[in-house]
Design a protein around this motif. Structure first.
Motif, short mmCIF file in Angstrom:
data_model
loop_
_atom_site.label_atom_id
_atom_site.label_comp_id
_atom_site.label_asym_id
_atom_site.label_seq_id
_atom_site.Cartn_x
_atom_site.Cartn_y
_atom_site.Cartn_z
N ILE A 8 0.88 -1.16 0.00
CA ILE A 8 0.00 0.00 0.00
C ILE A 8 0.92 1.21 0.00
N ASP A 38 -0.56 -6.32 9.93
CA ASP A 38 -1.76 -6.42 9.10
C ASP A 38 -1.67 -5.73 7.74
N TYR A 39 -0.81 -4.71 7.62
CA TYR A 39 -0.75 -3.92 6.39
C TYR A 39 0.68 -3.85 5.87
N LEU A 41 2.37 -1.30 4.40
CA LEU A 41 2.49 0.12 4.06
C LEU A 41 3.91 0.46 3.63
N THR A 119 -6.78 1.44 9.97
CA THR A 119 -7.52 0.23 10.33
C THR A 119 -9.01 0.32 9.97
N THR A 125 -5.53 -5.90 3.53
CA THR A 125 -4.68 -6.38 4.63
C THR A 125 -3.93 -7.63 4.14
N ARG A 126 -2.98 -8.03 4.96
CA ARG A 126 -2.28 -9.28 4.65
C ARG A 126 -3.25 -10.44 4.87
#
Length: 127
Positions: A8, A38-39, A41, A119, A125-126
């Motif tokens: 992302i 979770d991301y 980035l 969030t 997300t992964r």
């Protein structure tokens, strides 16, 4: 170990590049492990002034999905950035840090606000 989600890409608008980098590092790594978990980035660029927003957004090979604006911007500056970015990238997620949040709450308050925004977004997300 979480799978590697597609990155992302995030661009910031902050007149102090070191502050933009510090906040993004805090968001991605050190202070908020849940976001790192979770991301995926990736901070790809910072615009030090509004005049840089269009050239940066149009010069990136991969269009960013997120644009994060400093808490130091005035309403008219935020609106100009919003117009530019949405004209160029209609699906970009804009995050406008509330005015003077950094001055009143410090870097931790900004990171907490960004974590909430990320969030609650519909960013991938992964798996």
């Amino acid at each position: 170990m979480p799978s590697q989600a597609q990155p992302i890409h995030a661009v910031t608008v902050e007149s102090t590049p070191a502050k933009a980098k510090g906040i993004m590092v805090g968001l991605i790594k050190a202070r908020v492990p849940a976001v790192e978990k979770d991301y995926n980035l990736v901070h790809v660029a910072n615009c030090e002034a509004i005049r840089e927003v269009k050239p940066v957004l149009t010069s990136l090979v991969i269009a960013p999905q997120v644009l994060i604006c400093s808490s130091k911007l005035f309403d008219d500056e935020e609106e100009e950035i919003r117009e530019i970015s949405q004209r160029l990238l209609p699906d970009i997620k804009l995050i406008m840090v509330p005015h003077d949040l950094h001055a009143t709450g410090g870097g931790n308050a900004v990171v907490e606000f960004l974590v909430e925004q990320i969030t609650e977004s519909r960013l991938p997300t992964r798996a």
